[in-house]
Design an enzyme around this catalytic site. Structure first.
Site, mmCIF file in Angstrom:
data_model
loop_
_atom_site.group_PDB
_atom_site.id
_atom_site.type_symbol
_atom_site.label_atom_id
_atom_site.label_comp_id
_atom_site.label_asym_id
_atom_site.label_seq_id
_atom_site.Cartn_x
_atom_site.Cartn_y
_atom_site.Cartn_z
ATOM 1 C CG ASP A 161 -0.219 0.280 2.510
ATOM 2 O OD1 ASP A 161 0.695 -0.510 2.847
ATOM 3 O OD2 ASP A 161 -0.536 1.276 3.184
ATOM 4 C CG ASP A 172 4.319 -0.456 5.165
ATOM 5 O OD1 ASP A 172 3.619 -0.648 4.154
ATOM 6 O OD2 ASP A 172 3.860 0.030 6.214
ATOM 7 C CE1 TYR A 198 -4.413 2.652 5.045
ATOM 8 C CE2 TYR A 198 -2.941 0.804 5.469
ATOM 9 C CZ TYR A 198 -3.211 2.009 4.838
ATOM 10 O OH TYR A 198 -2.275 2.573 3.998
ATOM 11 C CD GLU A 217 4.470 5.489 4.451
ATOM 12 O OE1 GLU A 217 4.672 4.272 4.313
ATOM 13 O OE2 GLU A 217 4.177 6.011 5.542
#
Length: 519
Positions: free
Chosen positions: A87, A90, A239, A485
């Protein structure tokens, strides 16, 4: 006295010089609305998804600094879970944001497929979608079983490694009738239903397969209700489903209606409109977690079709909430408007704010098209708005992303002359596996690569990073993960918008100086 002197000096300037200065001033204002190459942005945005691929890479892989990874995913559980997307920076495969990414890519192709094809990127867009849906087909191993996650965020974050070197846990987690996850199953159903529309003409057999899975997943999500983060506890820190699952159930039903034209799916959206919050929640964000604004905008578009007249009362209420979202982005509500930075960027949250900007740009563009095709105008508390003004504002957000901002920086990596080069991304920040196949261990990556001052050796082209803070400031440092990120669901909504703006040639649609940000 000082003010009087300044006034006198201005009056003393010869008339021809005053006229010349005025011309320069006007030119300066309008030159802030730069021309951007949206075709290039589209091409690069689709490249990003190849950087995020997990599994065995295909022969036509264009991002050559990546190699095969995660080839044993699911092995411990006796299921093939190889593939899908990482996603962000990572290596955990999180089901909910991955599914939302695929839904948004698919929606972009459904709305702007011709424009994407005109830009020469249609096949790449379909490949990006199919890389996700192929994985969902594998992950849906039983009508009432969906594998929700591969990898563990906690152990993954202890390591800084290339995906090709992973030594972290690849534990897989599932939802089923005993441990349900209506939000995850609903979003995956939406993704597969939307993708089934995309592939209907080019690959009808695959389209039918996706629709079959989507219908089973919706039935599973509706019959066994519950939040997926209650069943898969390890996801809560990453999440968590804050909005619950009712928005995803409405979202999935709407996409299944679009894919099948079956009345029972529409009646679900109508009958559950009130108790599931579809006509109750007035939103100011649209994201991987909160789908209400998307539901409301799709429901609004149904009003244009004659066959939906019997449901017009409920659909009008959906449209009222959709317009609250649009007006909030335009800063034309009496209250509950989305904040903006001094440079004019929509600002929702400190962490990865660009995800909300890209989804807003997409929904604004969609709604502008809806108003144009229906010959209507948007009525906000702050006045009546034409479709051109909505599209122009969406364009201003995209242009900010591409470089029209106080930092004079593109937040889409690889686009323009100035963009983030120290993105918080393990694979991009370590020498490519194809260049150096020597194993890089868990702490070795932190010691030798994470903290180094040099720029990333690999370019994460097309990634939309988290972006600037509330004052338009941005620090390009891989340790500054709130800003540097990037995530797949940041870039996904922009694919369709880039194609639309490319088709329009990038013109400033209403040349209204009041819409030009000053900073």
């Amino acid at each position: 006295m000082e003010v009087e002197k300044k006034q006198y000096r201005v009056l003393a300037i010869p008339r021809f010089l005053q006229q010349w200065c005025t011309l320069i001033f006007i030119f300066t204002i309008f030159s802030t609305a730069r021309a951007f190459d949206y075709n290039e942005a589209l091409t690069k945005s689709l490249l990003y998804f190849e950087s995020q691929r997990s599994g065995r890479l295909p022969y036509n892989q264009r991002v050559t600094w990546r190699d095969h990874s995660g080839l044993t995913d699911g092995l411990e559980q006796g299921v093939d879970l190889v593939g899908g997307y990482y996603d962000a920076g990572d290596h955990v495969k999180f089901g909910l944001p991955m599914a939302f990414t695929v839904t948004m890519l698919s929606w972009g192709v459904i709305e702007y497929g011709e424009q994407i094809a005109g830009a020469g990127e249609y096949e790449h867009a379909l490949e990006a979608i199919k890389w996700g849906t192929d994985y969902f087909v594998k992950a849906h191993t039983n009508p009432n079983v969906l594998w929700a996650e591969v990898g563990d965020g906690d152990t993954d974050h202890y390591c800084w490694q290339r995906p090709e070197d992973m030594t972290t846990s690849r534990q897989a987690y599932k939802i089923d009738q005993n441990d349900p996850g209506s939000d995850l199953a609903g979003e995956t159903a939406a993704a597969m239903a939307a993708a089934s529309i995309v592939f209907r003409k080019t690959n009808p057999h695959y389209s039918h397969l996706l629709l079959h899975h989507a219908q089973q997943l919706f039935e599973f999500s509706d019959k066994y209700r519950g939040k997926y983060d209650s069943s898969v506890g390890v996801v809560k820190s990453y999440y968590a489903s804050v909005s619950g699952y009712k928005d995803e159930l409405l979202w999935a039903a709407l996409w299944l209606y679009k894919a099948t034209d079956r009345e029972d799916y529409l009646k679900y959206v109508i009958n559950k409109a009130h108790c599931f919050g579809g006509i109750g929640w007035a939103m100011t964000e649209f994201s991987w977690d909160v789908k209400y604004a998307g539901v409301q905008i799709i429901a609004s578009k149904l009003l244009l079709e004659e066959k939906h007249k019997e449901h017009s009362h409920i659909l009008e209420q959906y449209r009222s909430k959709a317009e609250h979202y649009i007006c909030s982005c335009l800063n034309k509500n009496n209250e509950s408007n989305v904040d903006r930075t001094p440079g004019g960027l929509l600002y929702v949250r400190q962490w990865n704010n660009m995800q909300y900007v890209s989804t807003a740009a997409f929904l604004l563009t969609i709604y502008s098209d809806y108003l144009q095709s229906s010959g209507q105008k948007l009525k906000c508390h702050g006045g009546v708005v034409r479709h051109q003004e909505i599209l122009n504002f969406a364009k201003s957000q995209v242009d900010y992303i591409l470089g029209s901002n106080p930092m004079d920086m593109s937040y889409l990596v690889g686009y323009g002359s100035k963009y983030p080069k120290s993105v918080h991304h393990r694979g991009a920040s370590i020498v490519s596996y194809r260049e150096n196949k020597g194993f890089i261990g868990c702490t070795q990556g932190y010691d030798n690569w994470y903290g180094r001052r040099e720029l990333n050796p690999n370019l994460l082209v097309g990634a939309l990073v988290g972006g600037p803070d509330c004052l338009d400031n941005f620090r390009d440092d891989r340790g500054n993960y709130m800003q540097t990120e990037a995530c797949t669901y940041n870039t996904a909504p922009l694919v369709g918008v880039f194609a639309k703006l490319h088709q329009l040639g990038g013109q400033n649609l209403n040349h209204d100086p009041t819409l030009i940000s000053t900073y």
